[in-house]
Scaffold this active site. Structure first.
Site, PDB file in Angstrom:
ATOM      1  N   TYR A  67       2.161  -5.198  -3.765  1.00  0.00           N
ATOM      2  CA  TYR A  67       1.600  -3.204  -3.897  1.00  0.00           C
ATOM      3  C   TYR A  67       1.041  -3.126  -2.389  1.00  0.00           C
ATOM      4  O   TYR A  67       0.649  -3.888  -1.315  1.00  0.00           O
ATOM      5  CB  TYR A  67       0.161  -3.929  -4.101  1.00  0.00           C
ATOM      6  N   CYS A  68       0.567  -2.315  -2.832  1.00  0.00           N
ATOM      7  CA  CYS A  68      -0.151  -0.725  -1.461  1.00  0.00           C
ATOM      8  C   CYS A  68      -0.872   0.179  -1.970  1.00  0.00           C
ATOM      9  O   CYS A  68      -1.560  -1.098  -3.067  1.00  0.00           O
ATOM     10  CB  CYS A  68       1.236   0.252  -1.113  1.00  0.00           C
ATOM     11  N   GLN A  69      -1.214   0.745  -1.629  1.00  0.00           N
ATOM     12  CA  GLN A  69      -2.689   1.686  -2.242  1.00  0.00           C
ATOM     13  C   GLN A  69      -2.363   2.379  -3.370  1.00  0.00           C
ATOM     14  O   GLN A  69      -3.260   2.348  -4.306  1.00  0.00           O
ATOM     15  CB  GLN A  69      -2.841   2.970  -0.985  1.00  0.00           C
ATOM     16  N   ILE A  96      -3.261  -1.066  -5.797  1.00  0.00           N
ATOM     17  CA  ILE A  96      -4.154  -1.610  -5.401  1.00  0.00           C
ATOM     18  C   ILE A  96      -5.587  -1.079  -6.299  1.00  0.00           C
ATOM     19  O   ILE A  96      -6.862  -1.002  -6.773  1.00  0.00           O
ATOM     20  CB  ILE A  96      -4.728  -1.881  -3.773  1.00  0.00           C
TER      21      ILE A  96
END
Length: 107
Positions: A67-69, A96
């Site tokens: 995952y990232c932003q 996230i």
């Protein structure tokens, strides 16, 4: 180009992580400053540019969730891992941000 990795929903990931014997490698590919600020409990931080070096330490038979932003960069990282022989790679849909807006615990 065909998408060779799967997406996982926040709720599905949350229930899988509740199982203590889940065997999931949860990887936050954001830069360390963002990852230190807030992350998903149990995640390890491997910035995207370090993934080629760090993937040797991953268990190919484990479920790998990145995952990232918001899920865009992690989708690229998932495609990279899939192309590198990882069969069980998932991108956290919405990143996230989606986790946070679901009201789930943050680390």
């Amino acid at each position: 180009m065909m998408q060779v990795f799967k997406e996982i929903e926040v709720a599905d990931l949350a229930s899988m992580l509740e199982d203590s014997d889940h065997g999931i490698s949860l990887i936050d590919i954001r830069n360390p400053a963002d990852a230190t600020h807030e992350s998903i409990p149990g995640a390890i931080n491997v910035p995207m540019h370090q993934l080629p070096l760090e993937m040797k330490g991953l268990e190919p038979e484990h479920l790998v969730v990145l995952y990232c932003q918001i899920g865009q960069r992690s989708a690229q990282a998932c495609a990279y891992l899939s192309a590198s022989g990882f069969d069980n790679v998932h991108n956290l849909r919405g990143g996230i941000q989606a986790w946070k807006s679901s009201g789930l615990a943050m680390a």
